[in-house]
Scaffold this active site. Structure first.
Site, PDB file in Angstrom:
ATOM      1  N   HIS A   1      -3.609   6.607  14.010  1.00 31.06           N
ATOM      2  CA  HIS A   1      -3.206   5.287  14.507  1.00 31.06           C
ATOM      3  C   HIS A   1      -1.798   4.941  14.018  1.00 31.06           C
ATOM      4  CE1 HIS A   1      -4.948   5.201  10.595  1.00 31.06           C
ATOM      5  NE2 HIS A   1      -4.821   3.899  10.406  1.00 31.06           N
TER       6      HIS A   1
ATOM      7  N   GLU B   1      -1.983 -13.166   5.089  1.00 33.22           N
ATOM      8  CA  GLU B   1      -2.758 -12.577   6.187  1.00 33.22           C
ATOM      9  C   GLU B   1      -3.667 -13.646   6.751  1.00 33.22           C
ATOM     10  OE1 GLU B   1      -4.392  -8.725   6.259  1.00 33.22           O
ATOM     11  OE2 GLU B   1      -2.765  -7.837   5.106  1.00 33.22           O
TER      12      GLU B   1
ATOM     13  N   ASN C   1       0.832  -1.198   0.000  1.00 33.86           N
ATOM     14  CA  ASN C   1       0.000   0.000   0.000  1.00 33.86           C
ATOM     15  C   ASN C   1       0.873   1.257   0.000  1.00 33.86           C
ATOM     16  OD1 ASN C   1      -1.576   2.185   0.958  1.00 33.86           O
ATOM     17  ND2 ASN C   1      -3.038   0.786   1.897  1.00 33.86           N
TER      18      ASN C   1
ATOM     19  N   TYR D   1     -10.193   4.219   3.882  1.00 37.61           N
ATOM     20  CA  TYR D   1     -11.381   4.731   4.562  1.00 37.61           C
ATOM     21  C   TYR D   1     -11.246   6.194   4.998  1.00 37.61           C
ATOM     22  CZ  TYR D   1     -12.744  -0.210   4.865  1.00 37.61           C
ATOM     23  OH  TYR D   1     -13.097  -1.506   4.564  1.00 37.61           O
ATOM     24  N   ASP D   2     -10.153   6.861   4.634  1.00 35.76           N
ATOM     25  CA  ASP D   2      -9.919   8.228   5.122  1.00 35.76           C
ATOM     26  C   ASP D   2     -11.079   9.198   4.859  1.00 35.76           C
ATOM     27  OD1 ASP D   2      -7.522   7.703   6.320  1.00 35.76           O
ATOM     28  OD2 ASP D   2      -6.273   8.428   4.673  1.00 35.76           O
TER      29      ASP D   2
ATOM     30  N   ASP E   1      -0.130  -3.637  10.054  1.00 36.89           N
ATOM     31  CA  ASP E   1      -1.486  -4.130   9.803  1.00 36.89           C
ATOM     32  C   ASP E   1      -2.465  -3.179  10.479  1.00 36.89           C
ATOM     33  OD1 ASP E   1      -3.155  -5.975   8.507  1.00 36.89           O
ATOM     34  OD2 ASP E   1      -3.615  -6.937  10.409  1.00 36.89           O
TER      35      ASP E   1
HETATM   36  P1  ITT Z   1      -0.682  -4.320   3.142  1.00 31.93           P
HETATM   37  O1  ITT Z   1      -1.381  -5.432   3.916  1.00 31.93           O
HETATM   38  O2  ITT Z   1       0.077  -4.783   1.952  1.00 31.93           O
HETATM   39  O3  ITT Z   1       0.156  -3.425   4.045  1.00 31.93           O
HETATM   40  P2  ITT Z   1      -3.365  -3.282   2.890  1.00 31.93           P
HETATM   41  O4  ITT Z   1      -3.922  -2.025   2.279  1.00 31.93           O
HETATM   42  O5  ITT Z   1      -4.047  -4.579   2.575  1.00 31.93           O
HETATM   43  O6  ITT Z   1      -1.810  -3.335   2.535  1.00 31.93           O
HETATM   44  P3  ITT Z   1      -4.116  -3.545   5.679  1.00 31.93           P
HETATM   45  O7  ITT Z   1      -4.492  -4.963   5.569  1.00 31.93           O
HETATM   46  O8  ITT Z   1      -3.389  -3.110   6.906  1.00 31.93           O
HETATM   47  O9  ITT Z   1      -3.251  -3.064   4.438  1.00 31.93           O
HETATM   48  O10 ITT Z   1      -5.320  -2.550   5.511  1.00 31.93           O
HETATM   49  C1  ITT Z   1      -6.565  -2.752   6.004  1.00 31.93           C
HETATM   50  C2  ITT Z   1      -7.547  -1.867   5.323  1.00 31.93           C
HETATM   51  O11 ITT Z   1      -7.650  -0.669   6.073  1.00 31.93           O
HETATM   52  C3  ITT Z   1      -7.282  -1.473   3.886  1.00 31.93           C
HETATM   53  O12 ITT Z   1      -8.527  -1.474   3.243  1.00 31.93           O
HETATM   54  C4  ITT Z   1      -6.711  -0.081   3.983  1.00 31.93           C
HETATM   55  O13 ITT Z   1      -7.039   0.707   2.860  1.00 31.93           O
HETATM   56  C5  ITT Z   1      -7.403   0.430   5.226  1.00 31.93           C
HETATM   57  N1  ITT Z   1      -6.549   1.343   5.964  1.00 31.93           N
HETATM   58  C6  ITT Z   1      -5.420   1.040   6.646  1.00 31.93           C
HETATM   59  N2  ITT Z   1      -4.875   2.146   7.162  1.00 31.93           N
HETATM   60  C7  ITT Z   1      -5.668   3.168   6.778  1.00 31.93           C
HETATM   61  C8  ITT Z   1      -5.609   4.548   6.951  1.00 31.93           C
HETATM   62  O14 ITT Z   1      -4.625   5.133   7.610  1.00 31.93           O
HETATM   63  N3  ITT Z   1      -6.591   5.293   6.431  1.00 31.93           N
HETATM   64  C9  ITT Z   1      -7.586   4.733   5.742  1.00 31.93           C
HETATM   65  N4  ITT Z   1      -7.719   3.441   5.506  1.00 31.93           N
HETATM   66  C10 ITT Z   1      -6.753   2.654   6.019  1.00 31.93           C
END
Ligand code: ITT
Length: 216
Positions: free
Chosen positions: A201, A31, A8, A177-178, A60
Protein backbone atom coordinates in the site's frame (compact mmCIF):
# COMPACT_ATOMS: atom_id res chain seq x y z
CA UNK A 1 13.05 20.56 1.50
CA UNK A 2 10.30 17.92 1.68
CA UNK A 3 9.44 16.72 5.18
CA UNK A 4 7.99 13.23 5.66
CA UNK A 5 5.81 13.64 8.74
CA UNK A 6 5.66 10.59 10.96
CA UNK A 7 6.59 9.26 14.37
CA UNK A 8 7.06 5.79 12.86
CA UNK A 9 10.64 4.86 11.85
CA UNK A 10 9.41 1.83 9.89
CA UNK A 11 7.54 4.12 7.51
CA UNK A 12 10.62 6.30 7.04
CA UNK A 13 12.80 3.34 6.04
CA UNK A 14 10.29 2.42 3.34
CA UNK A 15 9.84 6.00 2.10
CA UNK A 16 13.57 6.60 1.62
CA UNK A 17 13.60 4.19 -1.30
CA UNK A 18 11.30 6.54 -3.23
CA UNK A 19 12.23 9.94 -1.89
CA UNK A 20 15.92 10.76 -2.14
CA UNK A 21 17.14 12.78 0.82
CA UNK A 22 13.72 13.16 2.40
CA UNK A 23 13.90 14.39 5.99
CA UNK A 24 11.71 12.90 8.71
CA UNK A 25 9.66 15.37 10.70
CA UNK A 26 8.83 13.62 13.97
CA UNK A 27 5.64 15.59 14.57
CA UNK A 28 2.56 14.10 16.19
CA UNK A 29 -0.26 15.89 14.34
CA UNK A 30 -3.85 15.65 15.57
CA UNK A 31 -5.48 12.48 14.24
CA UNK A 32 -9.19 13.27 13.96
CA UNK A 33 -11.73 10.46 14.23
CA UNK A 34 -13.11 9.67 10.79
CA UNK A 35 -14.23 6.57 8.89
CA UNK A 36 -11.83 7.20 5.98
CA UNK A 37 -8.07 7.77 5.93
CA UNK A 38 -8.16 10.65 3.40
CA UNK A 39 -9.66 13.34 5.65
CA UNK A 40 -7.41 12.29 8.56
CA UNK A 41 -4.28 12.58 6.42
CA UNK A 42 -5.43 15.86 4.81
CA UNK A 43 -6.12 17.49 8.15
CA UNK A 44 -2.76 16.25 9.43
CA UNK A 45 -0.94 17.66 6.38
CA UNK A 46 -2.45 21.13 6.90
CA UNK A 47 -1.48 21.12 10.54
CA UNK A 48 2.05 19.85 9.82
CA UNK A 49 2.57 22.42 7.05
CA UNK A 50 1.55 25.23 9.40
CA UNK A 51 3.95 23.83 11.99
CA UNK A 52 6.93 23.28 9.64
CA UNK A 53 6.47 26.08 7.10
CA UNK A 54 7.91 23.73 4.46
CA UNK A 55 6.38 21.18 2.05
CA UNK A 56 5.11 18.17 4.01
CA UNK A 57 3.99 14.64 3.24
CA UNK A 58 1.76 12.88 5.78
CA UNK A 59 1.24 9.10 5.59
CA UNK A 60 -1.87 7.65 7.19
CA UNK A 61 -2.36 3.90 6.94
CA UNK A 62 -4.46 1.11 8.37
CA UNK A 63 -5.41 -2.55 8.23
CA UNK A 64 -8.96 -3.26 7.03
CA UNK A 65 -10.31 -6.75 7.86
CA UNK A 66 -13.12 -7.69 5.46
CA UNK A 67 -15.12 -9.87 7.86
CA UNK A 68 -15.03 -7.10 10.48
CA UNK A 69 -16.42 -4.43 8.14
CA UNK A 70 -12.99 -2.85 7.84
CA UNK A 71 -12.03 -2.86 11.55
CA UNK A 72 -9.52 -1.71 12.80
CA UNK A 73 -9.14 0.57 9.72
CA UNK A 74 -8.51 4.18 10.78
CA UNK A 75 -8.17 2.97 14.40
CA UNK A 76 -5.31 0.57 13.61
CA UNK A 77 -2.71 2.44 15.66
CA UNK A 78 -5.00 2.65 18.70
CA UNK A 79 -5.87 -1.04 18.41
CA UNK A 80 -2.19 -2.00 18.04
CA UNK A 81 -1.35 0.01 21.17
CA UNK A 82 -4.24 -1.38 23.22
CA UNK A 83 -5.08 -4.94 22.03
CA UNK A 84 -1.84 -5.67 20.16
CA UNK A 85 -1.27 -7.21 16.75
CA UNK A 86 -1.36 -10.84 17.90
CA UNK A 87 -4.67 -10.35 19.72
CA UNK A 88 -6.15 -8.94 16.53
CA UNK A 89 -4.94 -12.03 14.67
CA UNK A 90 -6.45 -14.36 17.30
CA UNK A 91 -9.74 -12.46 17.17
CA UNK A 92 -9.86 -12.79 13.40
CA UNK A 93 -9.01 -16.51 13.61
CA UNK A 94 -11.76 -17.07 16.18
CA UNK A 95 -14.48 -15.09 14.44
CA UNK A 96 -13.84 -15.30 10.70
CA UNK A 97 -13.55 -18.32 8.40
CA UNK A 98 -10.70 -18.79 5.93
CA UNK A 99 -9.48 -17.09 3.79
CA UNK A 100 -9.68 -14.18 6.30
CA UNK A 101 -9.25 -11.47 3.71
CA UNK A 102 -7.92 -8.05 4.62
CA UNK A 103 -6.26 -5.09 2.97
CA UNK A 104 -3.72 -2.51 3.95
CA UNK A 105 -4.52 1.00 2.78
CA UNK A 106 -2.37 4.08 2.78
CA UNK A 107 -3.06 7.71 1.95
CA UNK A 108 -0.24 10.16 1.36
CA UNK A 109 -1.29 13.79 1.83
CA UNK A 110 0.95 16.51 0.40
CA UNK A 111 0.69 20.20 1.29
CA UNK A 112 3.04 23.06 0.38
CA UNK A 113 0.70 26.02 0.80
CA UNK A 114 0.09 26.35 -2.97
CA UNK A 115 -2.85 25.42 -5.12
CA UNK A 116 -2.74 22.45 -7.52
CA UNK A 117 -4.38 24.21 -10.45
CA UNK A 118 -3.45 21.87 -13.29
CA UNK A 119 -3.52 18.69 -11.22
CA UNK A 120 -6.14 15.96 -11.52
CA UNK A 121 -8.07 14.87 -8.41
CA UNK A 122 -8.03 13.79 -5.68
CA UNK A 123 -7.48 17.05 -3.87
CA UNK A 124 -8.94 17.70 -0.43
CA UNK A 125 -10.05 21.31 -0.20
CA UNK A 126 -11.51 21.01 3.28
CA UNK A 127 -14.97 21.96 2.07
CA UNK A 128 -16.42 23.46 5.23
CA UNK A 129 -19.91 23.95 3.83
CA UNK A 130 -20.13 20.26 2.84
CA UNK A 131 -18.79 19.28 6.26
CA UNK A 132 -21.33 21.49 7.98
CA UNK A 133 -24.17 20.03 5.88
CA UNK A 134 -23.05 16.53 6.86
CA UNK A 135 -23.04 17.55 10.53
CA UNK A 136 -19.28 17.09 10.92
CA UNK A 137 -18.01 18.63 14.13
CA UNK A 138 -15.11 21.06 14.15
CA UNK A 139 -11.97 19.79 15.85
CA UNK A 140 -11.00 21.80 18.89
CA UNK A 141 -7.37 21.57 19.99
CA UNK A 142 -6.24 23.76 22.81
CA UNK A 143 -8.75 26.43 21.89
CA UNK A 144 -7.77 26.67 18.21
CA UNK A 145 -10.18 25.59 15.52
CA UNK A 146 -8.02 23.68 13.01
CA UNK A 147 -10.63 23.65 10.27
CA UNK A 148 -11.22 27.37 10.47
CA UNK A 149 -7.47 28.00 10.31
CA UNK A 150 -6.87 25.77 7.38
CA UNK A 151 -9.66 26.10 4.85
CA UNK A 152 -7.51 27.93 2.28
CA UNK A 153 -4.96 25.11 2.06
CA UNK A 154 -5.56 22.48 -0.62
CA UNK A 155 -4.00 19.06 -0.02
CA UNK A 156 -3.10 16.58 -2.76
CA UNK A 157 -3.84 12.91 -1.96
CA UNK A 158 -2.22 9.68 -3.21
CA UNK A 159 -3.79 6.30 -2.42
CA UNK A 160 -2.33 2.81 -2.25
CA UNK A 161 -3.98 -0.53 -1.39
CA UNK A 162 -2.81 -4.13 -1.17
CA UNK A 163 -4.98 -7.18 -0.57
CA UNK A 164 -4.01 -10.19 1.50
CA UNK A 165 -5.03 -12.48 4.36
CA UNK A 166 -4.66 -12.50 8.14
CA UNK A 167 -2.47 -15.42 9.24
CA UNK A 168 -0.58 -16.56 12.35
CA UNK A 169 2.49 -14.34 12.84
CA UNK A 170 5.53 -15.17 10.70
CA UNK A 171 8.76 -13.28 10.07
CA UNK A 172 10.61 -10.59 11.95
CA UNK A 173 11.05 -7.80 9.41
CA UNK A 174 8.82 -4.79 8.88
CA UNK A 175 6.71 -3.30 11.65
CA UNK A 176 3.17 -3.12 13.02
CA UNK A 177 0.79 -5.69 11.54
CA UNK A 178 3.36 -7.01 9.02
CA UNK A 179 3.83 -10.46 10.69
CA UNK A 180 0.11 -11.29 10.44
CA UNK A 181 -0.51 -9.96 6.91
CA UNK A 182 0.17 -12.44 4.12
CA UNK A 183 0.33 -11.41 0.48
CA UNK A 184 0.59 -14.18 -2.13
CA UNK A 185 2.00 -16.70 0.35
CA UNK A 186 4.52 -14.46 2.14
CA UNK A 187 3.91 -12.22 5.14
CA UNK A 188 5.12 -8.65 4.92
CA UNK A 189 7.44 -9.40 7.86
CA UNK A 190 9.09 -12.16 5.78
CA UNK A 191 9.86 -9.73 2.94
CA UNK A 192 12.85 -7.43 2.55
CA UNK A 193 11.96 -3.72 2.55
CA UNK A 194 12.37 -3.65 -1.25
CA UNK A 195 10.10 -6.68 -1.70
CA UNK A 196 7.46 -5.14 0.54
CA UNK A 197 7.67 -1.77 -1.24
CA UNK A 198 7.19 -3.46 -4.61
CA UNK A 199 3.69 -4.64 -3.64
CA UNK A 200 2.63 -2.69 -0.56
CA UNK A 201 0.00 0.00 0.00
CA UNK A 202 2.77 2.44 0.98
CA UNK A 203 4.99 1.53 -1.98
CA UNK A 204 2.10 2.10 -4.40
CA UNK A 205 1.15 5.45 -2.87
CA UNK A 206 4.79 6.56 -2.73
CA UNK A 207 5.42 5.59 -6.35
CA UNK A 208 2.46 7.75 -7.47
CA UNK A 209 3.60 10.61 -5.28
CA UNK A 210 7.24 10.44 -6.39
CA UNK A 211 6.27 10.55 -10.07
CA UNK A 212 3.96 13.54 -9.55
CA UNK A 213 6.41 15.36 -7.28
CA UNK A 214 9.23 15.06 -9.79
CA UNK A 215 7.13 16.80 -12.42
CA UNK A 216 5.98 19.54 -10.06
P1 ITT B 1 2.32 8.29 12.40
O1 ITT B 1 0.82 8.55 12.51
O2 ITT B 1 3.16 9.15 13.27
O3 ITT B 1 2.80 8.30 10.95
P2 ITT B 1 1.56 5.62 13.20
O4 ITT B 1 2.34 4.35 13.38
O5 ITT B 1 0.59 6.01 14.28
O6 ITT B 1 2.61 6.79 12.91
P3 ITT B 1 -0.63 5.29 11.33
O7 ITT B 1 -1.62 5.99 12.17
O8 ITT B 1 -0.67 5.53 9.86
O9 ITT B 1 0.86 5.57 11.80
O10 ITT B 1 -0.63 3.73 11.51
C1 ITT B 1 -1.73 2.97 11.68
C2 ITT B 1 -1.37 1.64 12.24
O11 ITT B 1 -1.16 0.75 11.16
C3 ITT B 1 -0.16 1.54 13.14
O12 ITT B 1 -0.50 0.63 14.15
C4 ITT B 1 0.93 1.01 12.25
O13 ITT B 1 1.85 0.21 12.96
C5 ITT B 1 0.12 0.17 11.28
N1 ITT B 1 0.71 0.17 9.96
C6 ITT B 1 0.78 1.21 9.09
N2 ITT B 1 1.44 0.85 7.99
C7 ITT B 1 1.82 -0.43 8.17
C8 ITT B 1 2.57 -1.33 7.42
O14 ITT B 1 3.09 -1.01 6.25
N3 ITT B 1 2.75 -2.56 7.91
C9 ITT B 1 2.26 -2.91 9.10
N4 ITT B 1 1.55 -2.13 9.89
C10 ITT B 1 1.34 -0.88 9.43
Amino acid sequence: MLRYVTTNDGKVREAREYLDGVEQLDYDYTEIQAARLGPIAARGAREAYRHAGEPVLVDDAGLFVEGFDGFPGPYSAYVEDTLGVEAVQRLVAAEIDEPRRASFRCVMAYCDGDDFAATPDPIDRDDRSAAAAAGVERVETGGSDLAAESDALPVKLFHGTVRGRIVEPRGDGGFGYDPVFEHEGTTFAEMSPAEKNAVSHRGRALAKFAEWFESR
